[in-house]
Design a protein around this motif. Sequence first.
Motif, short mmCIF file in Angstrom:
data_model
loop_
_atom_site.label_atom_id
_atom_site.label_comp_id
_atom_site.label_asym_id
_atom_site.label_seq_id
_atom_site.Cartn_x
_atom_site.Cartn_y
_atom_site.Cartn_z
N GLY A 16 -0.25 4.68 -1.35
CA GLY A 16 -1.23 5.52 -1.67
C GLY A 16 -1.05 6.44 -2.77
N GLU A 17 -1.93 7.41 -2.70
CA GLU A 17 -2.32 7.99 -3.94
C GLU A 17 -1.06 8.50 -4.73
OE1 GLU A 17 -4.24 8.35 -5.98
OE2 GLU A 17 -5.35 6.85 -5.18
N ALA B 122 2.23 6.79 1.28
CA ALA B 122 2.20 6.60 2.07
C ALA B 122 3.03 5.52 3.26
CB ALA B 122 0.33 5.86 1.98
N ALA B 123 2.07 4.37 4.32
CA ALA B 123 2.95 3.48 5.30
C ALA B 123 4.50 4.51 5.92
CB ALA B 123 4.02 2.13 4.30
N ASN C 64 -3.46 11.32 9.98
CA ASN C 64 -2.72 9.92 10.51
C ASN C 64 -3.46 8.91 9.73
OD1 ASN C 64 -1.29 10.65 12.42
ND2 ASN C 64 -2.77 10.07 13.62
N LEU C 65 -4.56 8.82 9.18
CA LEU C 65 -5.36 7.92 8.03
C LEU C 65 -4.39 9.07 6.69
CD1 LEU C 65 -8.60 8.40 8.55
CD2 LEU C 65 -6.71 6.29 9.22
N ILE C 66 -3.91 9.87 6.31
CA ILE C 66 -3.39 10.32 5.14
C ILE C 66 -1.93 10.12 4.93
CG2 ILE C 66 -2.81 12.12 3.72
CD1 ILE C 66 -5.14 13.33 3.88
N THR C 67 -1.49 10.33 6.23
CA THR C 67 0.64 9.51 6.54
C THR C 67 0.86 8.40 6.18
OG1 THR C 67 0.40 11.97 8.21
CG2 THR C 67 2.20 9.36 7.80
N LEU C 68 -0.39 7.21 6.65
CA LEU C 68 -0.68 5.65 7.32
C LEU C 68 -0.39 5.08 5.56
CD1 LEU C 68 -2.50 4.39 10.23
CD2 LEU C 68 0.46 4.41 9.69
N LEU C 69 -2.38 5.90 4.66
CA LEU C 69 -3.35 5.24 3.95
C LEU C 69 -2.65 6.03 2.34
CD1 LEU C 69 -5.55 3.26 5.54
CD2 LEU C 69 -3.51 2.36 5.19
N GLY C 70 -2.72 7.27 2.63
CA GLY C 70 -3.02 7.67 1.49
C GLY C 70 -4.05 7.36 0.38
N ILE D 6 0.88 -0.76 -0.06
CA ILE D 6 -0.38 -0.02 -0.01
C ILE D 6 1.05 1.23 0.24
CG2 ILE D 6 -1.96 1.25 1.28
CD1 ILE D 6 -2.91 -0.79 2.15
#
Lengths: 331, 331
Positions: free
Chosen positions: A160-161, A165-166, B258-264, A158
């Motif tokens: 992200g866009e 991310a991660a 946090n959700l963007i940082t983790l998963l984007g 994963i």
Amino acid sequence: MAATTTKHSLLAGVDIGGTKIHTLIVDDQYRILASARKKTKSEGGFRAVMERVVETIDEAAKIAGIPLTALAAIGVGAPSPIREDGVAVHAPNMGWKEVPLVKTLEHLLRVPVVAENDCNVGTLGEFHLGAGKGARSLIGLFVGTGLGGGIVWNGEMIRGENRMAAEVGHMIVQVGGRRCGCGHQGCLEAYVSKTGMGRKFAYEIIHQGRSSILTKLTPNDYSNIKSSILLEAYQKKDPLVVETLHEAMTYLGIGIANLITLLGPERIVLGGGVLEAFGKTFLPLIRKAAEEATHPPASFSDTKILLASLGDDAVALGAAVYARESLAQKK
Amino acid sequence: MAATTTKHSLLAGVDIGGTKIHTLIVDDQYRILASARKKTKSEGGFRAVMERVVETIDEAAKIAGIPLTALAAIGVGAPSPIREDGVAVHAPNMGWKEVPLVKTLEHLLRVPVVAENDCNVGTLGEFHLGAGKGARSLIGLFVGTGLGGGIVWNGEMIRGENRMAAEVGHMIVQVGGRRCGCGHQGCLEAYVSKTGMGRKFAYEIIHQGRSSILTKLTPNDYSNIKSSILLEAYQKKDPLVVETLHEAMTYLGIGIANLITLLGPERIVLGGGVLEAFGKTFLPLIRKAAEEATHPPASFSDTKILLASLGDDAVALGAAVYARESLAQKK
């Protein structure tokens, strides 16, 4: 059981780290045929680092007794987000900003090159070849100078866009808390990394006048203490080091809890220098802190928390896996 | 453009909420043919709630002019994790623990039933039919009594190993912070929900003797104030309400970061009663707080933060989508 291909398909995996470049040559079963290492010396600039990468690949190829043209592809893990066009966006440890990593190496090597963030491919390596083998989903956390991570879901990274991310270490767990190297406050990395712990050491020793064996072991710089020195101070029961490590591992547990609460992965794998030194000692504490903070509590037991098993090879091996996956997608 | 099936394929979607049951009957294009609502009256116990669910389905079917046998399947969203065997594991608002939701409804209705956590299907609804339409990945956040969420990745719900994940409200953002209804401290929900804000109101008014218009508008209970009353107090510029809502929306922004940082994810969609009342007012503040806390900063702009568009129908519609997906998988 494994199918052997008629045409031998060799790959190189390269781990470009802040202090060393580590290259492996592997076969189609990811058996390591050769390895080579050099100091990164990032102060020499991007181009010089690229040349040193090439030297490690040349050296490893020589040891393996193959020409570079025998390599189907080269995978690179680097401490930066990597854009789709192969540009390393931002690597503060290396002094890089928007450098054409893939293009430069392809120009120098004349072999297809792919690159990806080191923690992402490190997680991919553990997923395919290490402690994540056989799992459907895995989150990797690597504690060293910083706190990096990767998320593999149904076999895919994963990212992200924007492929950035991660960034597990920059999840905020303490609004208004300790300042992080990224400029924000309360990031997990500000507590769970050598840089983060170093801030606490410096504050306690220099500003609060607290005594610690660290003043003897590493008198001038607390910002990135070697894991072996931390281990020595811990074994000697230095109160400041014991307290700071316990705090760090508790925060790590809370970060893990957040990841289980959000994603419920099958496994979480912990690696990096700090956990290679302290993982066995602290795994029970980390698990306990994670269990106490996971919601709902019943979901905790469905995620296995394990130590990474590939050690120093995780990034280079994962980079080789990524190179093979990229080749397969092109076909 | 849409292909019409020769055989009409009707579905029911049911939203079992703490206060109301809301049922929709939809066609194969998710056009709403009929709807019915009843109070949940969860105090009557699980069996009574199930019978009221059946009544809403009967009523909606009557309005649509179809027999129950015309329904290909019924999808249910409920405020609980739902196990693979259709058991609702734990719904504190309903007083449910380990209740056989799917089995009971199938027995009463003689139609295939599937069930899933309400926020998960609410997010699935927005993904397919609402503000997430056309995206690859979506995270939904629903702020009401609590803070629920859902994660859809490559078109699939992320539910984790034990189908209990995506508990976005219980991500810890303030270690040692405000007590949450779940028993932990510093969960996002403890700041970003009516229950969380209620704790602050009660503390400030009762323990600190602070004056607030809330003592007139809702004199006895601050634990779950109606969004319309919050809105009234906010429009009258009650300092305690203004301050608490600003704090809540800032924390929401940090949770989003946090959700963007983790998963984007490609999009984040915000719904639920509080955001239906305040979303337009606070969207700039939420976005600003999220932007300031996202790492790396450059990744922020790749995620769109939008208000949900299905309103009260999100869960029932998402449950219908989930029912159709489950049917398709069985084929």
